[in-house]
Design a protein around this motif. Structure first.
Motif, PDB file in Angstrom:
ATOM      1  N   ASN A 131      38.014  50.213  44.911  1.00 18.89           N
ATOM      2  CA  ASN A 131      38.599  50.155  43.571  1.00 18.89           C
ATOM      3  C   ASN A 131      40.063  49.722  43.606  1.00 18.89           C
ATOM      4  N   CYS A 132      40.834  50.348  44.506  1.00 20.17           N
ATOM      5  CA  CYS A 132      42.252  50.002  44.591  1.00 20.17           C
ATOM      6  C   CYS A 132      42.448  48.586  45.116  1.00 20.17           C
ATOM      7  N   HIS A 133      41.557  48.180  46.010  1.00 18.39           N
ATOM      8  CA  HIS A 133      41.656  46.816  46.531  1.00 18.39           C
ATOM      9  C   HIS A 133      41.439  45.801  45.419  1.00 18.39           C
ATOM     10  N   ARG A 134      40.402  46.017  44.631  1.00 19.09           N
ATOM     11  CA  ARG A 134      40.161  45.112  43.498  1.00 19.09           C
ATOM     12  C   ARG A 134      41.307  45.179  42.495  1.00 19.09           C
ATOM     13  N   ARG A 135      41.884  46.378  42.361  1.00 22.51           N
ATOM     14  CA  ARG A 135      43.006  46.534  41.424  1.00 22.51           C
ATOM     15  C   ARG A 135      44.174  45.642  41.838  1.00 22.51           C
ATOM     16  N   CYS A 136      44.407  45.541  43.162  1.00 20.88           N
ATOM     17  CA  CYS A 136      45.496  44.695  43.660  1.00 20.88           C
ATOM     18  C   CYS A 136      45.268  43.230  43.325  1.00 20.88           C
ATOM     19  N   HIS A 137      44.015  42.835  43.233  1.00 19.58           N
ATOM     20  CA  HIS A 137      43.697  41.424  43.001  1.00 19.58           C
ATOM     21  C   HIS A 137      43.426  41.072  41.545  1.00 19.58           C
ATOM     22  N   LEU A 138      42.858  42.049  40.780  1.00 17.78           N
ATOM     23  CA  LEU A 138      42.336  41.684  39.466  1.00 17.78           C
ATOM     24  C   LEU A 138      42.939  42.437  38.286  1.00 17.78           C
ATOM     25  N   ALA A 139      43.470  43.618  38.497  1.00 19.28           N
ATOM     26  CA  ALA A 139      43.887  44.473  37.374  1.00 19.28           C
ATOM     27  C   ALA A 139      45.074  43.900  36.603  1.00 19.28           C
ATOM     28  N   SER A 140      45.158  44.306  35.345  1.00 20.80           N
ATOM     29  CA  SER A 140      46.288  43.868  34.517  1.00 20.80           C
ATOM     30  C   SER A 140      47.612  44.341  35.092  1.00 20.80           C
ATOM     31  N   ASP A 141      47.589  45.498  35.795  1.00 19.31           N
ATOM     32  CA  ASP A 141      48.823  46.040  36.372  1.00 19.31           C
ATOM     33  C   ASP A 141      48.906  45.777  37.885  1.00 19.31           C
ATOM     34  N   LYS A 142      48.234  44.709  38.338  1.00 25.42           N
ATOM     35  CA  LYS A 142      48.153  44.476  39.786  1.00 25.42           C
ATOM     36  C   LYS A 142      49.528  44.319  40.427  1.00 25.42           C
ATOM     37  N   GLU A 143      50.469  43.687  39.755  1.00 23.15           N
ATOM     38  CA  GLU A 143      51.801  43.507  40.342  1.00 23.15           C
ATOM     39  C   GLU A 143      52.533  44.835  40.462  1.00 23.15           C
ATOM     40  N   ALA A 144      52.472  45.652  39.422  1.00 21.01           N
ATOM     41  CA  ALA A 144      53.135  46.957  39.454  1.00 21.01           C
ATOM     42  C   ALA A 144      52.476  47.869  40.486  1.00 21.01           C
TER      43      ALA A 144
END
Length: 237
Positions: free
Chosen positions: A209-222
């Motif tokens: 989940n966190c890995h995908r968050r780094c690549h795809l989430a709206s807050d990936k940069e933060a």
């Protein structure tokens, strides 16, 4: 380092002969073949190491084991790594090893294939890495249908071991196991495609989940920036 009774330094020819004999024995051990250290020791002293004693040859083999362990490479189980190996000796051994083909190097070699990387890193993690891997600041790029990077399984194994099965992004336990180990995905904080390094200072172990968050989430940069505050070994590149 030489034994006290033999103060004369080893020549390049003697050192290379020792390393060649060591690698021959290592290849046999890794392939399940038997050999006798005493016989190999005698063969060396009957040939290129005729001026050396049996104990001196034994200690040289222990030097080689020590250097291989420092490099996170396989070593002969019967030759325990020498303690307090001199920096000069270690450097000379590394120089000779750099020109040799390591037995079964494929088991530890960097790879661009994700499945192979996971398998090799799992094997390395199970065996245990005693020395922090140096990593590669400029991973080789290979072209397939997509562009991949050759990654070092030692880096993946080391980072996964540091995480101890806990995601370094959210603090939750790994959701499942692979090869008998908690599965976390090793993510490069500065992407390799952005010229990030394949090193432990640029890699974190994350749940899917966190890995995908780094690549795809709206807050990936933060979220990515927050990893530097959570994981002390990370160094911004």
């Amino acid at each position: 380092m030489d034994t006290p009774k033999e103060k004369s330094g080893w020549s390049d020819r003697e050192l290379e002969a020792s390393i060649d004999a060591y690698l021959k024995m290592l290849d046999r051990e890794l392939n399940g073949q038997t050999f006798k250290k005493s016989i190999e020791n005698q063969l060396l002293r009957d040939g290129p190491l005729s001026k050396r004693s049996a104990s001196s040859v034994e200690y040289r083999m222990q030097n080689i084991s020590a250097v291989l362990e420092q490099m996170s490479l396989p070593r002969i189980s019967g030759y325990m790594p020498a303690k307090n190996i001199g920096a000069g000796v270690a450097q000379r051994i590394r120089k000779v090893l750099a020109s040799k083909v390591m037995p079964s190097a494929g088991e530890f070699a960097p790879t661009s294939d994700q499945r192979t990387l996971i398998s090799r890193a799992s094997n390395l993690q199970k065996k245990g890495l005693k020395v922090e891997p140096l990593g590669n600041p400029n991973p080789q790029q290979v072209s397939t249908t997509t562009t991949s990077y050759v990654r070092d399984p030692k880096i993946r194994a080391w980072v996964a071991e540091l995480a101890k099965g806990v995601c370094e992004g959210c603090g939750q336990k790994a959701p499942f196991e692979v090869d008998g180990l908690p599965f976390l995905e090793v993510h490069h904080v500065k992407h390799l495609a952005q010229q990030g390094s394949d090193s432990i200072t640029n890699a974190v172990a994350l749940c899917p989940n966190c890995h995908r968050r780094c690549h795809l989430a709206s807050d990936k940069e933060a979220f990515t920036l927050s990893l530097y505050g959570k994981v002390s070994r990370l160094v911004a590149e």
